[in-house]
Design a protein around this motif. Structure first.
Motif, PDB file in Angstrom:
ATOM      1  N   ASP A 191     -68.178   3.586  55.807  1.00  0.00           N
ATOM      2  CA  ASP A 191     -68.725   3.465  57.152  1.00  0.00           C
ATOM      3  C   ASP A 191     -69.770   2.369  57.314  1.00  0.00           C
ATOM      4  OD1 ASP A 191     -67.173   5.576  58.056  1.00  0.00           O
ATOM      5  OD2 ASP A 191     -68.686   7.073  57.527  1.00  0.00           O
ATOM      6  N   PHE A 192     -70.481   2.012  56.236  1.00  0.00           N
ATOM      7  CA  PHE A 192     -71.696   1.220  56.401  1.00  0.00           C
ATOM      8  C   PHE A 192     -71.447  -0.228  56.822  1.00  0.00           C
ATOM      9  CE2 PHE A 192     -70.647  -0.547  52.318  1.00  0.00           C
ATOM     10  CZ  PHE A 192     -71.298  -1.771  52.268  1.00  0.00           C
ATOM     11  N   TRP A 193     -70.296  -0.818  56.425  1.00  0.00           N
ATOM     12  CA  TRP A 193     -70.170  -2.268  56.563  1.00  0.00           C
ATOM     13  C   TRP A 193     -69.762  -2.686  57.974  1.00  0.00           C
ATOM     14  CZ3 TRP A 193     -65.325  -4.993  56.993  1.00  0.00           C
ATOM     15  CH2 TRP A 193     -64.184  -4.188  56.873  1.00  0.00           C
ATOM     16  N   THR A 194     -70.306  -3.855  58.357  1.00  0.00           N
ATOM     17  CA  THR A 194     -70.015  -4.416  59.675  1.00  0.00           C
ATOM     18  C   THR A 194     -69.380  -5.805  59.591  1.00  0.00           C
ATOM     19  OG1 THR A 194     -72.259  -5.348  59.803  1.00  0.00           O
ATOM     20  CG2 THR A 194     -71.904  -3.148  60.754  1.00  0.00           C
ATOM     21  N   ARG A 195     -69.447  -6.429  58.433  1.00  0.00           N
ATOM     22  CA  ARG A 195     -68.836  -7.746  58.254  1.00  0.00           C
ATOM     23  C   ARG A 195     -68.359  -7.902  56.813  1.00  0.00           C
ATOM     24  NH1 ARG A 195     -73.017 -12.037  56.778  1.00  0.00           N
ATOM     25  NH2 ARG A 195     -74.908 -10.880  56.245  1.00  0.00           N
ATOM     26  N   ALA A 196     -67.433  -8.811  56.611  1.00  0.00           N
ATOM     27  CA  ALA A 196     -66.859  -9.012  55.277  1.00  0.00           C
ATOM     28  C   ALA A 196     -66.689 -10.499  54.999  1.00  0.00           C
ATOM     29  CB  ALA A 196     -65.514  -8.296  55.162  1.00  0.00           C
ATOM     30  N   VAL A 197     -66.759 -10.820  53.722  1.00  0.00           N
ATOM     31  CA  VAL A 197     -66.482 -12.174  53.234  1.00  0.00           C
ATOM     32  C   VAL A 197     -65.599 -12.015  52.008  1.00  0.00           C
ATOM     33  CG1 VAL A 197     -67.440 -14.328  52.339  1.00  0.00           C
ATOM     34  CG2 VAL A 197     -68.771 -12.952  53.960  1.00  0.00           C
ATOM     35  N   PHE A 198     -64.499 -12.753  51.951  1.00  0.00           N
ATOM     36  CA  PHE A 198     -63.750 -12.754  50.692  1.00  0.00           C
ATOM     37  C   PHE A 198     -63.280 -14.156  50.339  1.00  0.00           C
ATOM     38  CE2 PHE A 198     -60.272 -11.794  53.727  1.00  0.00           C
ATOM     39  CZ  PHE A 198     -59.228 -12.602  53.272  1.00  0.00           C
ATOM     40  N   PHE A 199     -63.073 -14.346  49.037  1.00  0.00           N
ATOM     41  CA  PHE A 199     -62.697 -15.643  48.502  1.00  0.00           C
ATOM     42  C   PHE A 199     -61.324 -15.551  47.841  1.00  0.00           C
ATOM     43  CE2 PHE A 199     -67.253 -15.901  48.808  1.00  0.00           C
ATOM     44  CZ  PHE A 199     -67.518 -17.234  49.111  1.00  0.00           C
ATOM     45  N   VAL A 200     -60.475 -16.513  48.168  1.00  0.00           N
ATOM     46  CA  VAL A 200     -59.154 -16.629  47.557  1.00  0.00           C
ATOM     47  C   VAL A 200     -58.934 -18.092  47.178  1.00  0.00           C
ATOM     48  CG1 VAL A 200     -58.161 -14.659  48.795  1.00  0.00           C
ATOM     49  CG2 VAL A 200     -58.083 -16.934  49.843  1.00  0.00           C
ATOM     50  N   ALA A 201     -57.810 -18.351  46.526  1.00  0.00           N
ATOM     51  CA  ALA A 201     -57.449 -19.721  46.172  1.00  0.00           C
ATOM     52  C   ALA A 201     -55.967 -19.907  46.468  1.00  0.00           C
ATOM     53  CB  ALA A 201     -57.764 -19.998  44.710  1.00  0.00           C
ATOM     54  N   GLY A 202     -55.446 -21.068  46.112  1.00  0.00           N
ATOM     55  CA  GLY A 202     -54.038 -21.339  46.343  1.00  0.00           C
ATOM     56  C   GLY A 202     -53.143 -20.400  45.554  1.00  0.00           C
ATOM     57  N   SER A 203     -51.872 -20.374  45.892  1.00  0.00           N
ATOM     58  CA  SER A 203     -50.914 -19.484  45.253  1.00  0.00           C
ATOM     59  C   SER A 203     -50.931 -19.645  43.731  1.00  0.00           C
ATOM     60  CB  SER A 203     -49.509 -19.773  45.789  1.00  0.00           C
ATOM     61  OG  SER A 203     -48.567 -18.957  45.147  1.00  0.00           O
ATOM     62  N   GLY A 204     -51.120 -18.518  43.029  1.00  0.00           N
ATOM     63  CA  GLY A 204     -51.080 -18.536  41.573  1.00  0.00           C
ATOM     64  C   GLY A 204     -52.355 -18.999  40.901  1.00  0.00           C
ATOM     65  N   GLN A 205     -53.376 -19.356  41.675  1.00  0.00           N
ATOM     66  CA  GLN A 205     -54.610 -19.878  41.082  1.00  0.00           C
ATOM     67  C   GLN A 205     -55.511 -18.767  40.536  1.00  0.00           C
ATOM     68  OE1 GLN A 205     -55.344 -23.067  40.661  1.00  0.00           O
ATOM     69  NE2 GLN A 205     -53.545 -23.862  41.705  1.00  0.00           N
TER      70      GLN A 205
ATOM     71  N   PHE B 135     -63.293 -10.556  36.671  1.00  0.00           N
ATOM     72  CA  PHE B 135     -64.397 -11.306  36.068  1.00  0.00           C
ATOM     73  C   PHE B 135     -65.400 -11.721  37.147  1.00  0.00           C
ATOM     74  CE2 PHE B 135     -66.338 -15.398  35.001  1.00  0.00           C
ATOM     75  CZ  PHE B 135     -66.913 -15.126  33.768  1.00  0.00           C
ATOM     76  N   LEU B 136     -64.902 -12.250  38.260  1.00  0.00           N
ATOM     77  CA  LEU B 136     -65.786 -12.670  39.344  1.00  0.00           C
ATOM     78  C   LEU B 136     -66.553 -11.479  39.924  1.00  0.00           C
ATOM     79  CD1 LEU B 136     -63.393 -15.163  41.179  1.00  0.00           C
ATOM     80  CD2 LEU B 136     -65.389 -15.756  39.779  1.00  0.00           C
ATOM     81  N   GLU B 137     -65.875 -10.356  40.095  1.00  0.00           N
ATOM     82  CA  GLU B 137     -66.526  -9.147  40.598  1.00  0.00           C
ATOM     83  C   GLU B 137     -67.666  -8.721  39.671  1.00  0.00           C
ATOM     84  OE1 GLU B 137     -65.109  -4.644  41.819  1.00  0.00           O
ATOM     85  OE2 GLU B 137     -64.377  -5.547  39.962  1.00  0.00           O
ATOM     86  N   SER B 138     -67.389  -8.695  38.371  1.00  0.00           N
ATOM     87  CA  SER B 138     -68.395  -8.293  37.391  1.00  0.00           C
ATOM     88  C   SER B 138     -69.592  -9.226  37.415  1.00  0.00           C
ATOM     89  CB  SER B 138     -67.775  -8.275  35.986  1.00  0.00           C
ATOM     90  OG  SER B 138     -68.743  -8.014  34.998  1.00  0.00           O
ATOM     91  N   GLN B 139     -69.331 -10.517  37.509  1.00  0.00           N
ATOM     92  CA  GLN B 139     -70.410 -11.501  37.539  1.00  0.00           C
ATOM     93  C   GLN B 139     -71.259 -11.351  38.805  1.00  0.00           C
ATOM     94  OE1 GLN B 139     -71.330 -14.210  35.363  1.00  0.00           O
ATOM     95  NE2 GLN B 139     -70.160 -13.008  33.884  1.00  0.00           N
TER      96      GLN B 139
ATOM     97  N   LEU C 178     -66.179 -19.645  35.884  1.00  0.00           N
ATOM     98  CA  LEU C 178     -67.610 -19.903  36.063  1.00  0.00           C
ATOM     99  C   LEU C 178     -67.833 -21.026  37.070  1.00  0.00           C
ATOM    100  CD1 LEU C 178     -68.967 -19.534  32.412  1.00  0.00           C
ATOM    101  CD2 LEU C 178     -69.380 -18.005  34.361  1.00  0.00           C
ATOM    102  N   VAL C 179     -66.935 -21.996  37.079  1.00  0.00           N
ATOM    103  CA  VAL C 179     -67.008 -23.058  38.094  1.00  0.00           C
ATOM    104  C   VAL C 179     -66.702 -22.469  39.473  1.00  0.00           C
ATOM    105  CG1 VAL C 179     -65.965 -25.204  38.923  1.00  0.00           C
ATOM    106  CG2 VAL C 179     -66.441 -24.910  36.489  1.00  0.00           C
ATOM    107  N   PHE C 180     -65.667 -21.621  39.540  1.00  0.00           N
ATOM    108  CA  PHE C 180     -65.311 -20.964  40.795  1.00  0.00           C
ATOM    109  C   PHE C 180     -66.491 -20.139  41.308  1.00  0.00           C
ATOM    110  CE2 PHE C 180     -63.172 -18.175  43.735  1.00  0.00           C
ATOM    111  CZ  PHE C 180     -62.056 -18.871  44.168  1.00  0.00           C
ATOM    112  N   LEU C 181     -67.127 -19.391  40.404  1.00  0.00           N
ATOM    113  CA  LEU C 181     -68.286 -18.575  40.755  1.00  0.00           C
ATOM    114  C   LEU C 181     -69.426 -19.439  41.282  1.00  0.00           C
ATOM    115  CD1 LEU C 181     -69.785 -15.780  40.644  1.00  0.00           C
ATOM    116  CD2 LEU C 181     -70.506 -16.440  38.337  1.00  0.00           C
TER     117      LEU C 181
END
Length: 289
Positions: free
Chosen positions: A88-102, A110-114, A147-150
């Protein structure tokens, strides 16, 4: 040293508060930013069918400031749909993706953990995640790529209005030449300086263990912030005062001074250099006024 970069923001719905697709120069990734009510009408977009890492942001239960949830999805759509119906708490979202298969499942784990680790270290925003995610094992090459992506994600997020991961950078070039300022009172001593992130109070600075009655009654936001700093162990009790355990960036010199002194304070006059000049006097001279 941080390198200059540019962002291209596509306002997909024509509403600047609606769906935005954000791309960074010379990077394979992109960010999708949207308010919660839009999810049912935009979830058919191709980005939602890709593997990615996401952030959910919304007001804290006490209504003062925001909290954050960090997750990953392969793809992100079913995870966001689940949170749409159950969180219930969230009002906005941000997500990151890359090209197909990237990106694959291990990459986004790994990114989530970091990101979870980074949010805990920064201590700038309450984390809604109940448990920490274990970091998956990646090959040396994949880890270097992620790490570069992060790093690119983290450099974009403040521009997108997300400050949960900002660590005070002690070796930042912009801070090396900053004027070191002092704030004192009631036997307390604190040091700090202005930076691009706000006003930084340095580790080992002292803060009052007591608050004035007027501050308790009229400055609820500052009182709540102080309690957060104590709960997160940014401030720890040492003898008759609290002591900063790390450099910590505040939104303004006045907020920093109020936390240090335990009362309402004008940071432009409370923070002074070694000659006794106030921050206001220093800035007036710098401006040539």
């Amino acid at each position: 040293m941080s390198q200059p970069f540019s962002l291209k923001i596509f306002v997909a719905t024509g509403d600047p508060d609606g769906l935005r697709v954000v791309e960074r120069s010379n990077w394979i990734g992109k960010a999708i930013v949207f308010p919660r009510p839009l999810l049912p009408t935009i979830k058919q977009r191709e980005e939602f069918a890709q593997t990615g890492v996401y952030l959910l942001l919304g007001p804290r239960p006490d209504g003062d400031g925001e909290m954050i949830y960090i997750g990953e999805g392969d793809p992100v759509r079913p995870r966001l749909e689940n949170h749409f119906s159950k969180k219930d708490f969230w009002t906005r979202a941000v997500f990151f993706v890359a090209g197909s298969g990237q990106l694959n499942k291990a990459h986004v784990q790994f990114l989530e953990s970091q990101l979870i680790q980074r949010a805990k270290e920064a201590k700038r925003m309450p984390l809604e995640n109940i448990k920490s995610e274990n970091e998956p094992t990646l090959s040396e090459a994949d880890r270097a790529d992620m790490l570069v992506f992060l790093d690119h994600m983290l450099s974009m997020l403040p521009v997108l209005g997300v400050s949960a991961f900002e660590l005070t950078r002690a070796n930042d070039t912009n801070q090396v030449n900053a004027t070191l300022l002092h704030c004192s009172g009631k036997g307390l001593k604190a040091q700090g300086y202005e930076s691009n992130q706000g006003f930084v109070v340095k580790a080992n600075s002292q803060a009052s263990a007591d608050l004035t009655q007027s501050m308790r009654e009229q400055m609820h936001g500052i009182v709540d912030l102080r309690q957060d700093l104590i709960s997160n162990e940014v401030l720890q009790r040492v003898g008759e005062s609290y002591v900063f355990q790390q450099d910590y960036s505040f939104s303004s010199p006045s907020t920093a001074a109020a936390i240090v002194l335990g009362r309402s304070a004008n940071g432009r006059t409370e923070w002074k250099d070694e000659t006794g000049r106030s921050l206001k006097e220093i800035q007036t001279r710098q401006a040539g006024l």
